[in-house]
Each structure stands twice: as C-alpha cells, then as structure tokens.
Design a protein around this motif. Sequence first.
Motif, PDB file in Angstrom:
ATOM      1  N   ASP A 187      -3.472  16.265   4.966  1.00 35.19           N
ATOM      2  CA  ASP A 187      -2.978  15.567   3.770  1.00 35.19           C
ATOM      3  C   ASP A 187      -1.871  14.575   4.130  1.00 35.19           C
ATOM      4  O   ASP A 187      -1.816  13.458   3.605  1.00 35.19           O
ATOM      5  N   ARG A 188      -0.974  14.997   5.022  1.00 32.22           N
ATOM      6  CA  ARG A 188       0.113  14.107   5.443  1.00 32.22           C
ATOM      7  C   ARG A 188      -0.436  12.883   6.176  1.00 32.22           C
ATOM      8  O   ARG A 188       0.041  11.762   5.967  1.00 32.22           O
ATOM      9  N   TYR A 189      -1.411  13.091   7.031  1.00 30.91           N
ATOM     10  CA  TYR A 189      -2.036  11.978   7.744  1.00 30.91           C
ATOM     11  C   TYR A 189      -2.644  10.977   6.758  1.00 30.91           C
ATOM     12  O   TYR A 189      -2.451   9.758   6.878  1.00 30.91           O
ATOM     13  N   ASN A 190      -3.372  11.490   5.772  1.00 29.11           N
ATOM     14  CA  ASN A 190      -4.004  10.610   4.784  1.00 29.11           C
ATOM     15  C   ASN A 190      -2.960   9.865   3.964  1.00 29.11           C
ATOM     16  O   ASN A 190      -3.149   8.684   3.624  1.00 29.11           O
ATOM     17  N   GLY A 191      -1.855  10.533   3.637  1.00 27.43           N
ATOM     18  CA  GLY A 191      -0.782   9.868   2.903  1.00 27.43           C
ATOM     19  C   GLY A 191      -0.160   8.748   3.719  1.00 27.43           C
ATOM     20  O   GLY A 191       0.163   7.674   3.195  1.00 27.43           O
ATOM     21  N   PHE A 192       0.025   8.989   5.017  1.00 28.25           N
ATOM     22  CA  PHE A 192       0.574   7.982   5.933  1.00 28.25           C
ATOM     23  C   PHE A 192      -0.336   6.754   5.988  1.00 28.25           C
ATOM     24  O   PHE A 192       0.117   5.608   5.870  1.00 28.25           O
ATOM     25  N   MET A 193      -1.638   6.981   6.157  1.00 23.14           N
ATOM     26  CA  MET A 193      -2.587   5.879   6.257  1.00 23.14           C
ATOM     27  C   MET A 193      -2.679   5.097   4.947  1.00 23.14           C
ATOM     28  O   MET A 193      -2.797   3.862   4.960  1.00 23.14           O
ATOM     29  N   ASP A 194      -2.605   5.806   3.813  1.00 22.81           N
ATOM     30  CA  ASP A 194      -2.642   5.119   2.516  1.00 22.81           C
ATOM     31  C   ASP A 194      -1.437   4.200   2.342  1.00 22.81           C
ATOM     32  O   ASP A 194      -1.558   3.098   1.800  1.00 22.81           O
ATOM     33  N   ALA A 195      -0.258   4.664   2.792  1.00 21.86           N
ATOM     34  CA  ALA A 195       0.949   3.846   2.675  1.00 21.86           C
ATOM     35  C   ALA A 195       0.805   2.555   3.484  1.00 21.86           C
ATOM     36  O   ALA A 195       1.183   1.469   3.016  1.00 21.86           O
ATOM     37  N   LEU A 196       0.264   2.659   4.697  1.00 22.85           N
ATOM     38  CA  LEU A 196       0.052   1.473   5.524  1.00 22.85           C
ATOM     39  C   LEU A 196      -0.931   0.514   4.864  1.00 22.85           C
ATOM     40  O   LEU A 196      -0.684  -0.701   4.776  1.00 22.85           O
ATOM     41  N   MET A 197      -2.045   1.066   4.395  1.00 22.03           N
ATOM     42  CA  MET A 197      -3.093   0.237   3.815  1.00 22.03           C
ATOM     43  C   MET A 197      -2.575  -0.509   2.580  1.00 22.03           C
ATOM     44  O   MET A 197      -2.790  -1.725   2.437  1.00 22.03           O
ATOM     45  N   LYS A 198      -1.879   0.212   1.690  1.00 25.68           N
ATOM     46  CA  LYS A 198      -1.404  -0.410   0.454  1.00 25.68           C
ATOM     47  C   LYS A 198      -0.299  -1.425   0.701  1.00 25.68           C
ATOM     48  O   LYS A 198      -0.061  -2.305  -0.134  1.00 25.68           O
ATOM     49  N   SER A 199       0.372  -1.301   1.841  1.00 25.50           N
ATOM     50  CA  SER A 199       1.440  -2.245   2.177  1.00 25.50           C
ATOM     51  C   SER A 199       0.942  -3.379   3.063  1.00 25.50           C
ATOM     52  O   SER A 199       1.728  -4.262   3.444  1.00 25.50           O
ATOM     53  N   GLY A 200      -0.336  -3.355   3.427  1.00 26.05           N
ATOM     54  CA  GLY A 200      -0.910  -4.413   4.240  1.00 26.05           C
ATOM     55  C   GLY A 200      -0.455  -4.390   5.689  1.00 26.05           C
ATOM     56  O   GLY A 200      -0.404  -5.434   6.357  1.00 26.05           O
ATOM     57  N   ILE A 201      -0.130  -3.212   6.210  1.00 26.94           N
ATOM     58  CA  ILE A 201       0.337  -3.074   7.586  1.00 26.94           C
ATOM     59  C   ILE A 201      -0.787  -2.509   8.450  1.00 26.94           C
ATOM     60  O   ILE A 201      -1.424  -1.517   8.092  1.00 26.94           O
ATOM     61  N   SER A 202      -1.022  -3.127   9.591  1.00 29.55           N
ATOM     62  CA  SER A 202      -2.119  -2.723  10.471  1.00 29.55           C
ATOM     63  C   SER A 202      -1.857  -1.349  11.086  1.00 29.55           C
ATOM     64  O   SER A 202      -0.786  -1.099  11.643  1.00 29.55           O
ATOM     65  N   GLU A 203      -2.861  -0.490  11.003  1.00 33.74           N
ATOM     66  CA  GLU A 203      -2.735   0.837  11.610  1.00 33.74           C
ATOM     67  C   GLU A 203      -2.856   0.764  13.129  1.00 33.74           C
ATOM     68  O   GLU A 203      -2.423   1.684  13.836  1.00 33.74           O
ATOM     69  N   LYS A 204      -3.408  -0.330  13.651  1.00 39.49           N
ATOM     70  CA  LYS A 204      -3.610  -0.451  15.089  1.00 39.49           C
ATOM     71  C   LYS A 204      -2.293  -0.544  15.852  1.00 39.49           C
ATOM     72  O   LYS A 204      -2.235  -0.236  17.044  1.00 39.49           O
ATOM     73  N   LYS A 205      -1.217  -0.957  15.193  1.00 42.22           N
ATOM     74  CA  LYS A 205       0.078  -1.096  15.854  1.00 42.22           C
ATOM     75  C   LYS A 205       0.920   0.185  15.769  1.00 42.22           C
ATOM     76  O   LYS A 205       2.039   0.229  16.269  1.00 42.22           O
ATOM     77  N   GLN A 206       0.355   1.205  15.135  1.00 42.18           N
ATOM     78  CA  GLN A 206       1.097   2.452  14.964  1.00 42.18           C
ATOM     79  C   GLN A 206       0.689   3.459  16.045  1.00 42.18           C
ATOM     80  O   GLN A 206      -0.445   3.437  16.533  1.00 42.18           O
TER      81      GLN A 206
END
Length: 323
Positions: A187-206
């Motif tokens: 659940d925490r992982y999904n919350g983290f990814m949702d925050a990135l997506m909604k803020s327009g931040i690339s997950e590839k740099k994390q």
Amino acid sequence: MTQQEIAKALGISKTTVSRAISGKGRIGEETKNRILKYMKEHEAEESGIVPTRMLGVALPADSNINSNHFFSECLYGICEAAAYMNYNVLVVKVTEGDISEIISAIEKKKIDAVILLRRMENDKAMRYLEGVGFPVGLAGQCAYETVISVDIDNKGATEEMVTMMIAKGFRRFALILEEINYVVNRDRYNGFMDALMKSGISEKKQYIYTGKVYDNVLEMVMSDILNNKTDCIVCGDDELCVRIMSWLQKEGYRIPRDIAIVSLYNGSALSLMRPSVTAIDTSARSVGAELGKQVCHFLQGEKYRKNTLLNYEILIRRSTDKM
C-alpha cells in the motif's frame, strides 16, 4: 429449541423471534441481536461446545516485540479491549509458511477467534481460516467478506506525505521498504507511485529498494542512494529510519542540509533522534483496541463494524527543513 421456547425465555412474542431468524419484517436491531445471541449460546450449550472467551492473537515469529513497537502496541490494545469485554488473550506464533499453532489452537478448541497482526500476499493463515469458516480479525485490509478489519489508510497517508515533500521542493526520492510482500508495504509503495504520477515526476529518477536491509547491505544501499543524487529518503518504518540516520551522521552527512529523511511510521524509536523526524503518526494501540472490541462484539452476537479505517496525522519536523 423452538421459536416458542425462545420467545418465552426472552419475554417476547413468537412473531418477533420469527422476524429475527428470517430477517423479514420490522424488528429493532437491538432486539434482533439479543435473540440471535441467545440462540447461539443455547445451541452451544446443547452441543457441548462452550465458548472459551479466548481470543487467539497471531504474532509473527520473525518480529521482536521489544523493538517492533507496532506489534507490541497493537497487542496491548487488543488485551485492553478483551479484558474490558471479559475475554482473555492467547498469543500464538506464525510464520509465512508455518501456521501450525493456529491450527492446533482451533482444533483443541482453545480459542473463539483469531486476530492476525499482519497480512502477507497470498496469506496462508488467511486462506486456512477462511476455508474452515473460523472468525477472523485483521490489523489491515483484505477482500474477504467475513474478515473484521481495522487499519490505517497507509496508501493515502504515504501519497499525502510524498506530495507534501514535493511541494517543499524535493524531486529525487529514495523509497526503502524492507518487505514488499507485506500488504502494508505494498500500500505504501502504491501511495508513493501515485504521488509521483499526480505531480508529474518521473519514477525513473527515483531509487526504490524493497529487500531486507541487513548490516552488510546497508552501506551498499546508502551508496546507491547518494550516487543517485537523492534529496529525500522515505523510510518504511521508524527502526529503518533510525539505522539510516545513524549511518548518515556517522559518515558526516548533515540532516537535512545534505539530505532530508522521513518515516512512514512514527514509532517511539524516533523520539531520541536529532534532528526530529518528519513522520506519519498513527496509533497502533488504537488499532488493536478497536479490533479487539469489534471481534468481541461479533462473538457475542452484537452489532459490530466489519471494516474500520482510523485517522492518521502527518508531523512535519526538522528532518525535512528545506535549507
């Protein structure tokens, strides 16, 4: 036992008993629960199966209850609720592959219900308990209709935390969750990814790490984090946060001047750390107390809540001050 005998024993009409059993017709919830509770107790006496008034709490065998404060606080809460409602608690140990103590306690009729303090993907204990139709309480959430669950919105809390850090100007994160097969960490992982997506931040740099951070692995993980030019580390719990902060400070890094850090659980281990740590504050004892109460209500044939989500608070502290 006939409907007439039930009506006479409770001082009500036979029609009222009939409505409670069939679920048809107008009848007050309190009266219905009183009738069903009386029937359940009487049937148990006739069959020789007398309730033990004992809750079985399944404690993960790989947890150190002295250091893992979520489990200890949750257990305290269950014990408090059980004592108040005249129940006792029996602790049984479980592992991912071994649920023999649960099975033994059920077969020997030592317990009336099982409370699971942690749920894993494809949980063996949950499948067994659902299969035999045994009453189950869970500190967490699941899709099983019969399970009584109490939890924190870990997905929503993590998304809110990371979104707040993005608003403070952080762009490169390291997410460290030691056991991704635990539902709470999923659940925490999904919350983290949702925050990135909604803020327009690339997950590839994390930088994301989901394995056990043993002492011989910690330096490698931290080296990768620092090489990735991470500006904020997101730790799955307080113990992991303390270990990472201690490593950084030992190596001469300044928090938050050189790197910021947050914890997704505000356990007591953080209270000794300086600077103070930004964290998600929840009450594990409240989770246990509410879970124990609702399971006892169910066992007694009383009105109960099947699913409960408790509140959380995000505490912004000095570990994420933007220098």
